[in-house]
Design a protein around this motif. Structure first.
Motif, mmCIF file in Angstrom:
data_model
loop_
_atom_site.group_PDB
_atom_site.id
_atom_site.type_symbol
_atom_site.label_atom_id
_atom_site.label_comp_id
_atom_site.label_asym_id
_atom_site.label_seq_id
_atom_site.Cartn_x
_atom_site.Cartn_y
_atom_site.Cartn_z
ATOM 1 N N VAL A 32 -10.850 16.562 -28.188
ATOM 2 C CA VAL A 32 -9.457 16.583 -27.774
ATOM 3 C C VAL A 32 -9.293 15.569 -26.654
ATOM 4 C CG1 VAL A 32 -7.606 18.016 -26.843
ATOM 5 C CG2 VAL A 32 -9.305 19.029 -28.338
ATOM 6 N N ALA A 35 -4.045 13.674 -24.199
ATOM 7 C CA ALA A 35 -2.752 14.119 -24.731
ATOM 8 C C ALA A 35 -2.864 15.535 -25.302
ATOM 9 C CB ALA A 35 -2.271 13.159 -25.806
ATOM 10 N N GLY A 36 -3.975 15.841 -25.945
ATOM 11 C CA GLY A 36 -4.171 17.179 -26.499
ATOM 12 C C GLY A 36 -4.321 18.235 -25.422
ATOM 13 N N THR A 38 -3.070 18.015 -22.377
ATOM 14 C CA THR A 38 -1.748 18.151 -21.766
ATOM 15 C C THR A 38 -0.827 18.992 -22.640
ATOM 16 O OG1 THR A 38 -2.019 15.992 -20.730
ATOM 17 C CG2 THR A 38 0.219 16.854 -20.869
ATOM 18 N N ALA A 39 -0.849 18.759 -23.926
ATOM 19 C CA ALA A 39 -0.009 19.536 -24.844
ATOM 20 C C ALA A 39 -0.420 21.003 -24.849
ATOM 21 C CB ALA A 39 -0.093 18.957 -26.253
ATOM 22 N N ALA A 40 -1.713 21.276 -24.793
ATOM 23 C CA ALA A 40 -2.171 22.666 -24.760
ATOM 24 C C ALA A 40 -1.750 23.351 -23.465
ATOM 25 C CB ALA A 40 -3.691 22.713 -24.918
ATOM 26 N N ILE A 42 0.867 22.560 -21.509
ATOM 27 C CA ILE A 42 2.319 22.763 -21.545
ATOM 28 C C ILE A 42 2.673 23.896 -22.498
ATOM 29 C CG2 ILE A 42 4.492 21.698 -22.276
ATOM 30 C CD1 ILE A 42 3.397 19.056 -21.174
ATOM 31 N N GLY A 43 2.008 23.966 -23.636
ATOM 32 C CA GLY A 43 2.261 25.052 -24.587
ATOM 33 C C GLY A 43 1.893 26.402 -24.020
#
Length: 76
Positions: A32, A35-36, A38-40, A42-43
Motif C-alpha cells: 500500500v 495514497a492508500g 491516507t485513504a484508509a 480518512i475512511g
C-alpha cells in the motif's frame, strides 16, 4: 499437468515431498502506498464520525424522557 498422482484426498493440502510449494499458494505481501494509507485513515475517521453521530442520535431518540405516542386506529 503434474506427474504426481495423489492417492488420498488428505494429501492435497500438504506441500510436495521435496518441500516446494506451487507458486500460487505462496502468501502475497500487502503493498500500500502513501495514497492508500491516507485513504484508509480518512475512511476510518469518517466511519468513526458516522458511528458516533448515529449513536448520539439513537441515544437522544431512545432517551427516557421521550414520550412515544401510539396512534390507535379508530374502529367503525
Amino acid at each position: 499437468m503434474s506427474e504426481q498422482i495423489v492417492e488420498e484426498v488428505d494429501d492435497l493440502g500438504q506441500p510436495a515431498p521435496n518441500g516446494d510449494m506451487v507458486h500460487w499458494m505462496e502468501p502475497k505481501h500487502i503493498q500500500v502506498g502513501p495514497a492508500g494509507v491516507t485513504a484508509a485513515a480518512i475512511g476510518a475517521f469518517a466511519l468513526g464520525v458516522g458511528v458516533t453521530l448515529a449513536v448520539l442520535a439513537l441515544s437522544d431518540w431512545l432517551s427516557p424522557e421521550r414520550i412515544v405516542e401510539v396512534r390507535r386506529r379508530a374502529r367503525i
